[in-house]
Design a protein around this motif. Structure first.
Motif, PDB file in Angstrom:
ATOM      1  N   GLY A 106       1.028  -1.529   0.120  1.00 28.52           N
ATOM      2  CA  GLY A 106      -0.118   0.152  -0.223  1.00 28.52           C
ATOM      3  C   GLY A 106       0.570   1.059  -0.196  1.00 28.52           C
ATOM      4  O   GLY A 106       0.420   2.175  -0.030  1.00 28.52           O
ATOM      5  N   THR A 107       2.212   1.034   0.456  1.00 27.37           N
ATOM      6  CA  THR A 107       2.741   2.350   0.350  1.00 27.37           C
ATOM      7  C   THR A 107       3.823   2.622  -0.542  1.00 27.37           C
ATOM      8  O   THR A 107       3.980   3.957  -0.662  1.00 27.37           O
ATOM      9  CB  THR A 107       3.815   2.350   1.790  1.00 27.37           C
ATOM     10  OG1 THR A 107       4.790   0.932   1.032  1.00 27.37           O
ATOM     11  CG2 THR A 107       3.605   1.669   3.044  1.00 27.37           C
ATOM     12  N   VAL A 135       2.613  -0.790  11.549  1.00 29.08           N
ATOM     13  CA  VAL A 135       3.265   0.654  11.721  1.00 29.08           C
ATOM     14  C   VAL A 135       4.728   0.794  11.286  1.00 29.08           C
ATOM     15  O   VAL A 135       4.925   1.209  10.798  1.00 29.08           O
ATOM     16  CB  VAL A 135       3.006   0.401  13.006  1.00 29.08           C
ATOM     17  CG1 VAL A 135       3.537   1.804  13.511  1.00 29.08           C
ATOM     18  CG2 VAL A 135       1.373   0.917  13.287  1.00 29.08           C
ATOM     19  N   LEU A 136       5.508  -0.331  11.562  1.00 32.60           N
ATOM     20  CA  LEU A 136       6.569  -1.083  10.816  1.00 32.60           C
ATOM     21  C   LEU A 136       6.484  -0.863   9.210  1.00 32.60           C
ATOM     22  O   LEU A 136       7.630   0.862   8.809  1.00 32.60           O
ATOM     23  CB  LEU A 136       7.929  -1.806  11.072  1.00 32.60           C
ATOM     24  CG  LEU A 136       9.223  -2.441  10.557  1.00 32.60           C
ATOM     25  CD1 LEU A 136       9.931  -1.008  11.658  1.00 32.60           C
ATOM     26  CD2 LEU A 136       9.733  -3.209  10.473  1.00 32.60           C
ATOM     27  N   ALA A 137       6.098  -0.849   8.097  1.00 32.66           N
ATOM     28  CA  ALA A 137       6.075  -0.935   6.900  1.00 32.66           C
ATOM     29  C   ALA A 137       5.797   1.213   6.436  1.00 32.66           C
ATOM     30  O   ALA A 137       6.658   1.224   5.962  1.00 32.66           O
ATOM     31  CB  ALA A 137       5.307  -1.648   6.151  1.00 32.66           C
ATOM     32  N   SER A 138       4.908   1.103   7.703  1.00 36.15           N
ATOM     33  CA  SER A 138       4.405   2.474   7.061  1.00 36.15           C
ATOM     34  C   SER A 138       6.031   3.168   7.862  1.00 36.15           C
ATOM     35  O   SER A 138       5.826   4.314   6.833  1.00 36.15           O
ATOM     36  CB  SER A 138       3.483   3.038   8.204  1.00 36.15           C
ATOM     37  OG  SER A 138       2.340   2.235   7.412  1.00 36.15           O
ATOM     38  N   LEU A 139       6.427   3.772   8.390  1.00 35.47           N
ATOM     39  CA  LEU A 139       7.346   4.132   9.041  1.00 35.47           C
ATOM     40  C   LEU A 139       8.547   3.806   8.185  1.00 35.47           C
ATOM     41  O   LEU A 139       9.243   5.155   7.734  1.00 35.47           O
ATOM     42  CB  LEU A 139       7.678   4.053  10.933  1.00 35.47           C
ATOM     43  CG  LEU A 139       6.660   4.192  11.625  1.00 35.47           C
ATOM     44  CD1 LEU A 139       7.090   3.896  12.963  1.00 35.47           C
ATOM     45  CD2 LEU A 139       6.309   5.763  11.529  1.00 35.47           C
ATOM     46  N   LEU A 140       8.780   3.023   7.351  1.00 34.98           N
ATOM     47  CA  LEU A 140      10.221   3.103   7.348  1.00 34.98           C
ATOM     48  C   LEU A 140       9.979   3.961   5.247  1.00 34.98           C
ATOM     49  O   LEU A 140      10.607   3.762   5.051  1.00 34.98           O
ATOM     50  CB  LEU A 140      10.552   1.253   6.876  1.00 34.98           C
ATOM     51  CG  LEU A 140      11.217   0.154   7.884  1.00 34.98           C
ATOM     52  CD1 LEU A 140      11.653  -1.050   7.954  1.00 34.98           C
ATOM     53  CD2 LEU A 140      12.466   1.769   8.341  1.00 34.98           C
ATOM     54  N   ALA A 141       8.570   3.308   5.480  1.00 44.37           N
ATOM     55  CA  ALA A 141       8.494   3.821   3.243  1.00 44.37           C
ATOM     56  C   ALA A 141       8.525   5.101   3.964  1.00 44.37           C
ATOM     57  O   ALA A 141       9.071   6.312   3.137  1.00 44.37           O
ATOM     58  CB  ALA A 141       6.909   3.947   3.294  1.00 44.37           C
ATOM     59  N   ILE A 142       8.240   5.970   5.148  1.00 48.61           N
ATOM     60  CA  ILE A 142       8.148   7.812   4.874  1.00 48.61           C
ATOM     61  C   ILE A 142       9.526   7.936   5.232  1.00 48.61           C
ATOM     62  O   ILE A 142      10.048   8.842   4.608  1.00 48.61           O
ATOM     63  CB  ILE A 142       7.220   7.844   6.319  1.00 48.61           C
ATOM     64  CG1 ILE A 142       5.762   7.849   6.442  1.00 48.61           C
ATOM     65  CG2 ILE A 142       7.942   9.628   7.084  1.00 48.61           C
ATOM     66  CD1 ILE A 142       5.290   8.252   7.696  1.00 48.61           C
ATOM     67  N   ILE A 143      10.351   7.214   6.245  1.00 48.65           N
ATOM     68  CA  ILE A 143      11.858   7.331   5.722  1.00 48.65           C
ATOM     69  C   ILE A 143      13.034   6.995   4.835  1.00 48.65           C
ATOM     70  O   ILE A 143      13.649   7.636   4.845  1.00 48.65           O
ATOM     71  CB  ILE A 143      12.197   6.782   7.427  1.00 48.65           C
ATOM     72  CG1 ILE A 143      11.444   6.783   8.601  1.00 48.65           C
ATOM     73  CG2 ILE A 143      13.525   6.914   7.127  1.00 48.65           C
ATOM     74  CD1 ILE A 143      11.849   6.592  10.004  1.00 48.65           C
ATOM     75  N   LEU A 182      -5.184   5.994  11.361  1.00 49.14           N
ATOM     76  CA  LEU A 182      -5.212   4.266  11.342  1.00 49.14           C
ATOM     77  C   LEU A 182      -3.661   4.101  12.220  1.00 49.14           C
ATOM     78  O   LEU A 182      -3.641   3.444  12.836  1.00 49.14           O
ATOM     79  CB  LEU A 182      -4.579   4.270   9.706  1.00 49.14           C
ATOM     80  CG  LEU A 182      -5.500   4.162   8.329  1.00 49.14           C
ATOM     81  CD1 LEU A 182      -4.839   4.496   7.750  1.00 49.14           C
ATOM     82  CD2 LEU A 182      -6.763   3.411   8.500  1.00 49.14           C
ATOM     83  N   LEU A 183      -2.908   5.422  13.020  1.00 49.41           N
ATOM     84  CA  LEU A 183      -1.728   4.892  13.516  1.00 49.41           C
ATOM     85  C   LEU A 183      -2.660   4.652  15.121  1.00 49.41           C
ATOM     86  O   LEU A 183      -1.763   3.719  15.525  1.00 49.41           O
ATOM     87  CB  LEU A 183      -1.176   5.888  14.119  1.00 49.41           C
ATOM     88  CG  LEU A 183       0.292   5.888  13.130  1.00 49.41           C
ATOM     89  CD1 LEU A 183       0.231   6.469  13.033  1.00 49.41           C
ATOM     90  CD2 LEU A 183       0.818   4.181  12.455  1.00 49.41           C
TER      91      LEU A 183
END
Length: 455
Positions: free
Chosen positions: A38-39, A160-168, A296-297
């Motif tokens: 999704g990211t 949550v990990l996928a979302s954060l790593l995608a942002i970073i 979502l978070l």
């Protein structure tokens, strides 16, 4: 004697920690796999040089392939897991989804990408279906739901990990780099599982491999007396015992299995439906895009922490009663979300909705894992994970139909609230088994049995 008992308890505690850690990490990467796609969808839609021309319809189909693979993987694991054992399925699942994630990072066209998303889903489904059986057969009885909640909370943690790593990292390593991260369990989790994940003594005993079960029991500290005497050491009885899906179709399990499957269907319908449409529904209340990630978070964080708290209640008061309560809490929270309340209260209600949806599904997996004996446990969890996945597919589609029909935002919440009430009613219909009698109920039954004996 006391020294020997203390040593055995230490071994058991160490074994349980390793088993829970390995299963949790596996499901963290499962959750990572489900969300990381999704990211990268906006990138695939906007840049044809990545995989070729990707339309919104194509992107939706690619997303569904992983869910379809999960359903297949769960059902296949259920068909063979009770024959081959928990350890083999867990290790095979780790290898399968890690290799598939790595190969996905190397694809250059849409067709290969979709095929590998389906293949990855097979490995993910096998792990989701097996993790509950592993926890049920290693964890102490009084903490099975708690440990199960820890393990299955790995899925939203991975999201949550996928979302954060995608942002970073997305701009730095691209989508291929994110998928290669999903392949790293092959480097550390597989060796850990090969060394530290034993076969379940309960499963060995159920298959008539008594001597091997005793050796594993001594090595791991898992006591033989907690095992279910499904067939003992009588090999003829073991051969006659119905295993896997055949056991689910028996008179003993057929009706409960049907209800447990629909419990999982409603739980996953709510989980995937709200994860997909919550931001859009809230935007119709006037909240901008900046709040989408926040909702979502909070939704997933509520599931993680609230699910752990609910699991303690499940171990103390009974999982059936707790699941009914969390379904009901989700229904109430979604009705209250339709009211014009302050943002802080809305966020609290979103967290409660997370407990009543994702958190409820975690409890359902624990309910199912502990409902069956060892001969049917893998198939039972697989059935609920596989059949329930239909609810996961149907939830976003149903929400999309509501949005396309132009219904008002509060109607969508009312509909999802009704689904939660249906889930609670289905749960009430599941017959209790001896393993679900709570500590408070047992003394009364003991007194009744004693009185009957005295008569």
């Amino acid at each position: 004697m006391k020294t020997s008992e203390a040593s055995s308890n230490r071994k058991q505690q160490s074994t349980v920690r390793w088993v829970v850690a390995i299963a949790t990490m596996a499901l963290i990467f499962d959750g990572y796999d489900l969300v990381v796609y999704g990211t990268i969808v906006p990138l695939l839609l906007g840049d044809p040089t990545q995989l070729g021309e990707v339309t919104p319809t194509t992107a939706g189909a690619l997303g569904s392939w992983a869910l379809a693979g999960m359903m297949v993987g769960a059902l296949v694991a259920g068909a063979i897991g009770d024959y081959l054992g928990r350890r083999k399925i867990m290790i095979t699942g780790i290898i399968w989804f890690s290799v598939a994630m790595g190969l996905t990072a190397l694809t250059n066209d849409v067709t290969a990408f979709g095929a590998l998303r389906f293949a990855t889903g097979i490995g993910v489904g096998a792990l989701v279906a097996t993790a509950g059986a592993v926890v049920a057969e290693f964890a102490p009885k009084g903490k099975r739901n708690f440990y199960n909640a820890i393990v299955y909370s790995g899925v939203p943690v991975g999201g949550v990990l996928a979302s954060l790593l995608a942002i970073i990292l997305l701009d730095a390593i691209g989508w291929r780099g994110l998928f290669l991260i999903g392949a790293t369990p092959l480097l550390f989790l597989l060796p850990m599982a090969l060394v530290k994940l034993p076969e379940s003594p309960e499963w060995l005993m159920a298959r008539g491999r008594t001597a091997e079960a005793e050796r594993v029991s001594i090595r791991t500290g898992v006591p033989i007396h907690v095992l279910e005497p499904v067939a003992g050491s009588d090999k003829a009885a073991v051969a006659a015992e119905k295993i896997g899906f055949r056991a689910l179709a028996s008179k003993k399990y057929a009706f409960p299995t049907l209800l447990l499957g629909f419990m999982s269907f409603t739980g996953l319908m709510l989980t995937y439906g709200l994860n997909t449409w919550l931001p859009q529904i809230m935007s119709q209340f006037g909240y901008g895009k900046d709040f989408a990630l926040t909702f979502l978070l909070v939704f997933n964080a509520g599931a993680i922490f609230g699910g752990l708290i609910a699991s303690v209640g499940a171990d103390r008061f009974g999982v059936k009663r707790t699941v009914c309560t969390t379904f009901f809490l989700a229904a109430v929270a979604m009705v209250l979300l339709t009211m014009h309340l302050p943002l802080g209260i809305l966020l609290a209600l979103v967290a409660v909705a997370g407990v009543g949806t994702i958190g409820t599904q975690v409890l359902i997996y624990g309910f199912v894992s502990n409902y069956y004996n060892s001969a049917a446990r893998g198939a039972g969890v697989a059935w609920c994970a596989g059949f329930g996945r239909l609810g996961g597919i149907f939830g976003p589609l149903f929400g999309g139909l509501l949005m396309a029909a132009g219904v008002q935002n509060h109607v969508a919440f009312y509909v999802f609230s009704g689904v939660a009430i249906v889930g609670a009613l289905i749960t009430l219909g599941v017959p209790l088994r001896n393993s679900e009698i709570t500590a408070k109920q047992r003394p009364a039954r003991v007194e009744l049995a004693t009185a009957d004996a005295e008569k």
